[in-house]
Motif scaffolding. Structure first.
Motif, PDB file in Angstrom:
ATOM      1  N   PHE A 288      60.148 -27.778  32.148  1.00 53.44           N
ATOM      2  CA  PHE A 288      60.345 -28.084  33.568  1.00 53.44           C
ATOM      3  C   PHE A 288      60.074 -26.900  34.483  1.00 53.44           C
ATOM      4  O   PHE A 288      60.089 -27.051  35.708  1.00 53.44           O
ATOM      5  N   PHE A 289      59.812 -25.731  33.915  1.00 50.06           N
ATOM      6  CA  PHE A 289      59.700 -24.539  34.739  1.00 50.06           C
ATOM      7  C   PHE A 289      58.374 -23.809  34.611  1.00 50.06           C
ATOM      8  O   PHE A 289      58.250 -22.669  35.029  1.00 50.06           O
ATOM      9  N   THR A 290      57.387 -24.486  34.053  1.00 48.65           N
ATOM     10  CA  THR A 290      56.051 -23.910  34.074  1.00 48.65           C
ATOM     11  C   THR A 290      55.473 -24.095  35.476  1.00 48.65           C
ATOM     12  O   THR A 290      55.892 -24.987  36.232  1.00 48.65           O
ATOM     13  N   GLU A 291      54.539 -23.266  35.825  1.00 52.71           N
ATOM     14  CA  GLU A 291      53.918 -23.356  37.156  1.00 52.71           C
ATOM     15  C   GLU A 291      53.279 -24.721  37.373  1.00 52.71           C
ATOM     16  O   GLU A 291      53.412 -25.331  38.443  1.00 52.71           O
ATOM     17  N   GLU A 292      52.618 -25.226  36.331  1.00 52.15           N
ATOM     18  CA  GLU A 292      51.931 -26.519  36.421  1.00 52.15           C
ATOM     19  C   GLU A 292      52.927 -27.671  36.604  1.00 52.15           C
ATOM     20  O   GLU A 292      52.741 -28.547  37.464  1.00 52.15           O
ATOM     21  N   THR A 293      54.000 -27.682  35.788  1.00 47.34           N
ATOM     22  CA  THR A 293      54.985 -28.763  35.872  1.00 47.34           C
ATOM     23  C   THR A 293      55.733 -28.734  37.193  1.00 47.34           C
ATOM     24  O   THR A 293      55.996 -29.784  37.797  1.00 47.34           O
ATOM     25  N   GLN A 294      56.071 -27.544  37.658  1.00 55.18           N
ATOM     26  CA  GLN A 294      56.768 -27.429  38.942  1.00 55.18           C
ATOM     27  C   GLN A 294      55.913 -27.996  40.086  1.00 55.18           C
ATOM     28  O   GLN A 294      56.422 -28.701  40.967  1.00 55.18           O
ATOM     29  N   ALA A 295      54.620 -27.720  40.061  1.00 52.15           N
ATOM     30  CA  ALA A 295      53.723 -28.258  41.087  1.00 52.15           C
ATOM     31  C   ALA A 295      53.670 -29.784  41.008  1.00 52.15           C
ATOM     32  O   ALA A 295      53.686 -30.475  42.029  1.00 52.15           O
ATOM     33  N   LYS A 296      53.619 -30.304  39.771  1.00 55.56           N
ATOM     34  CA  LYS A 296      53.556 -31.749  39.577  1.00 55.56           C
ATOM     35  C   LYS A 296      54.842 -32.419  40.045  1.00 55.56           C
ATOM     36  O   LYS A 296      54.813 -33.470  40.710  1.00 55.56           O
ATOM     37  N   LEU A 297      55.977 -31.829  39.724  1.00 57.81           N
ATOM     38  CA  LEU A 297      57.263 -32.388  40.149  1.00 57.81           C
ATOM     39  C   LEU A 297      57.393 -32.393  41.668  1.00 57.81           C
ATOM     40  O   LEU A 297      57.907 -33.351  42.258  1.00 57.81           O
ATOM     41  N   SER A 298      56.921 -31.344  42.310  1.00 52.83           N
ATOM     42  CA  SER A 298      56.964 -31.282  43.773  1.00 52.83           C
ATOM     43  C   SER A 298      56.078 -32.366  44.379  1.00 52.83           C
ATOM     44  O   SER A 298      56.454 -33.028  45.352  1.00 52.83           O
ATOM     45  N   GLU A 299      54.927 -32.581  43.769  1.00 50.41           N
ATOM     46  CA  GLU A 299      54.010 -33.618  44.257  1.00 50.41           C
ATOM     47  C   GLU A 299      54.626 -35.011  44.104  1.00 50.41           C
ATOM     48  O   GLU A 299      54.525 -35.852  44.998  1.00 50.41           O
ATOM     49  N   GLN A 300      55.285 -35.239  42.973  1.00 49.61           N
ATOM     50  CA  GLN A 300      55.847 -36.572  42.701  1.00 49.61           C
ATOM     51  C   GLN A 300      57.077 -36.876  43.559  1.00 49.61           C
ATOM     52  O   GLN A 300      57.275 -38.007  43.991  1.00 49.61           O
ATOM     53  N   THR A 301      57.918 -35.878  43.785  1.00 44.83           N
ATOM     54  CA  THR A 301      59.170 -36.102  44.514  1.00 44.83           C
ATOM     55  C   THR A 301      59.087 -35.735  45.991  1.00 44.83           C
ATOM     56  O   THR A 301      59.938 -36.133  46.776  1.00 44.83           O
ATOM     57  N   LYS A 302      58.081 -34.928  46.349  1.00 43.97           N
ATOM     58  CA  LYS A 302      57.932 -34.385  47.702  1.00 43.97           C
ATOM     59  C   LYS A 302      59.074 -33.433  48.071  1.00 43.97           C
ATOM     60  O   LYS A 302      59.321 -33.161  49.246  1.00 43.97           O
ATOM     61  N   LEU A 303      59.748 -32.916  47.051  1.00 42.71           N
ATOM     62  CA  LEU A 303      60.785 -31.909  47.248  1.00 42.71           C
ATOM     63  C   LEU A 303      60.184 -30.527  46.986  1.00 42.71           C
ATOM     64  O   LEU A 303      59.021 -30.399  46.605  1.00 42.71           O
ATOM     65  N   ALA A 304      60.997 -29.491  47.173  1.00 41.38           N
ATOM     66  CA  ALA A 304      60.486 -28.120  47.054  1.00 41.38           C
ATOM     67  C   ALA A 304      60.601 -27.615  45.619  1.00 41.38           C
ATOM     68  O   ALA A 304      61.656 -27.769  44.985  1.00 41.38           O
ATOM     69  N   PRO A 305      59.556 -26.977  45.096  1.00 41.43           N
ATOM     70  CA  PRO A 305      59.645 -26.378  43.754  1.00 41.43           C
ATOM     71  C   PRO A 305      60.466 -25.095  43.822  1.00 41.43           C
ATOM     72  O   PRO A 305      60.642 -24.519  44.900  1.00 41.43           O
ATOM     73  N   VAL A 306      60.954 -24.636  42.670  1.00 42.18           N
ATOM     74  CA  VAL A 306      61.704 -23.375  42.644  1.00 42.18           C
ATOM     75  C   VAL A 306      60.900 -22.252  41.993  1.00 42.18           C
ATOM     76  O   VAL A 306      61.240 -21.081  42.153  1.00 42.18           O
ATOM     77  N   HIS A 307      59.860 -22.600  41.253  1.00 40.63           N
ATOM     78  CA  HIS A 307      58.992 -21.575  40.658  1.00 40.63           C
ATOM     79  C   HIS A 307      58.318 -20.804  41.791  1.00 40.63           C
ATOM     80  O   HIS A 307      57.773 -21.388  42.724  1.00 40.63           O
ATOM     81  N   SER A 308      58.364 -19.489  41.709  1.00 45.32           N
ATOM     82  CA  SER A 308      57.871 -18.647  42.810  1.00 45.32           C
ATOM     83  C   SER A 308      56.404 -18.864  43.136  1.00 45.32           C
ATOM     84  O   SER A 308      55.995 -18.725  44.290  1.00 45.32           O
ATOM     85  N   ARG A 309      55.610 -19.234  42.130  1.00 49.23           N
ATOM     86  CA  ARG A 309      54.165 -19.346  42.358  1.00 49.23           C
ATOM     87  C   ARG A 309      53.643 -20.781  42.330  1.00 49.23           C
ATOM     88  O   ARG A 309      52.454 -21.016  42.576  1.00 49.23           O
ATOM     89  N   ALA A 310      54.485 -21.739  42.054  1.00 47.99           N
ATOM     90  CA  ALA A 310      54.023 -23.121  41.940  1.00 47.99           C
ATOM     91  C   ALA A 310      53.568 -23.668  43.284  1.00 47.99           C
ATOM     92  O   ALA A 310      54.156 -23.368  44.325  1.00 47.99           O
TER      93      ALA A 310
END
Length: 411
Positions: free
Chosen positions: A340-362
């Motif tokens: 759940f905390f890879t840069e790729e997954t964080q970006a995908k989760l943000s896209e799906q939920t429209k919420l903010a990622p926590v990974h610094s570079r995602a």
């Protein structure tokens, strides 16, 4: 001569006997050590084998999350051959935390009263996970995955008419809605009929005026079951800030022309209507509700946080955090949490939920989500739970009762 010879012989035999006994003792000790090592090794091997068997079943709980969020998170948990994955949605409201820990290896929920209660007994989150996020968001026992946010949506048109800048302090915010009276019917507005929105707004004001310490003092009073009249008068800061003073101030807002006379009973469709018709200069909402407003309306508004009363106050951002905790030593659960905390997954989760990622570079879903992450990283107090999650997560009846009493005080 004979006596001396016998004595020497006895001494010599005695030395031999002592030496033999010493060697026997050494051998016995060595045997005992070897046996102990063998027993320990066998026990260790049995424990390792037993743990591997136990780890082959990963039990996951989802608590207090919408079905949409549960489905999105579940998709990110690998389905692997030889591992049994059990995912269960735990009913909202009262839960037995001890039973929860006994039954599940990991839990996904909103950070708040439940996660705080579980922290002492939870396992530590792998360091490489926490290192991927801003320092203000790091927690060894409860890792945020995505951030929601309490926001103020400012009319771009009215901001231009009142000077061109969004307020950067709470007094400036009050000046803004006072100036906006010349341009709008209800300078400030919110969905006051929604209990969670109403008490979240009050919590935001407490935090803006008194900082993190005042906000946490209010949370502690609510968690402890302090009677409402005592919470009402409890001093939250050394300067005498109380919940009662904030509610008295809000009660005066309609008379001052700051908001609609029945703002505390307004519905979500009222907010959308006021925003669409330009009847409000700024409205309060959650990011997840912001996402439900049509683009042709919300694009005319700029989101910002409620600013602190002064730069000397230690403040945070009230941004509910969808989080994960490890409730057992299950090795596979620990491995899955990394997904759940890879840069790729964080970006995908943000896209799906429209919420903010926590990974610094995602990559964030949009500038709004990116702003939320930036605010959470830059605020000294980090991301804070709203009052519902912080104090009433397991007690919806108490939450409804508190919201009702609060609403009665601002009428």
């Amino acid at each position: 001569m004979s006596s001396k010879k016998n004595k020497n012989t006895y001494t010599r035999n005695n030395k031999v006997s002592v030496k033999q006994n010493s060697e026997i003792i050494k051998i016995v000790l060595i045997v005992m050590v070897v046996v102990s090592v063998i027993i320990a090794s066998v026990t260790s091997i049995k424990a390792a084998v037993s743990k591997r068997k136990s780890d082959k079943t990963v039990r996951v709980a989802f608590y207090g999350l919408s079905q949409e969020y549960c489905d999105i998170l579940k998709e990110k948990i690998p389905v692997e051959e030889g591992i049994t994955l059990i995912c269960e949605v735990v009913s909202d409201g009262a839960i037995d935390l001890g039973a929860l820990k006994q039954k599940y290896d990991m839990i996904f929920t909103w950070k708040g009263e439940v996660t705080d209660a579980l922290e002492d007994s939870a396992e530590e989150i792998p360091a490489k996970i926490t290192e991927s996020m801003p320092s203000s968001l790091r927690n060894k026992k409860c890792a945020p995955i995505l951030l929601d946010n309490c926001e103020l949506a400012y009319s771009k048109e009215v901001v231009e008419k009142t000077g061109g800048n969004m307020p950067n302090s709470f007094p400036a915010f009050l000046n803004y809605i006072n100036d906006a009276k010349a341009y709008t019917f209800s300078p400030f507005f919110l969905n006051g009929a929604d209990d969670r929105v109403l008490i979240a707004f009050v919590g935001n004001i407490i935090e803006a005026i008194g900082g993190v310490d005042a906000y946490k003092a209010l949370i502690q009073a609510l968690r402890s079951g302090t009677p409402f009249d005592q919470v009402f008068d409890q001093e939250l800061t050394t300067t005498g800030l109380t919940l009662g003073k904030v509610l008295d101030s809000l009660k005066d807002w309609p008379g001052q022309g700051y908001t609609h006379p029945a703002w505390y009973n307004a519905q979500s469709n009222d907010v959308i209507y006021f925003a669409e018709e330009g009847h409000t200069a700024v409205f309060f909402t959650f990011l997840h509700d912001h996402r439900k407003i049509a683009y042709n309306i919300i694009s005319r508004y700029e989101a910002f946080l409620l600013p602190p009363a002064s730069s000397t106050i230690e403040y945070g951002i009230i941004a509910p955090a969808m989080s994960v905790m490890l409730l057992s030593e299950n090795a596979n659960a620990r491995r899955y949490i990394n997904e759940f905390f890879t840069e790729e997954t964080q970006a995908k989760l943000s896209e799906q939920t429209k919420l903010a990622p926590v990974h610094s570079r995602a990559q964030a879903y949009d500038r709004q989500a990116d702003d939320v992450r930036y605010w959470a990283a830059s605020c000294p107090g980090g991301a804070l739970s709203d009052l519902y999650l912080a104090a009433f997560q397991r007690n919806p009846a108490k939450f409804t009762e508190f919201a009702g009493k609060l609403r009665a005080m601002v009428k």
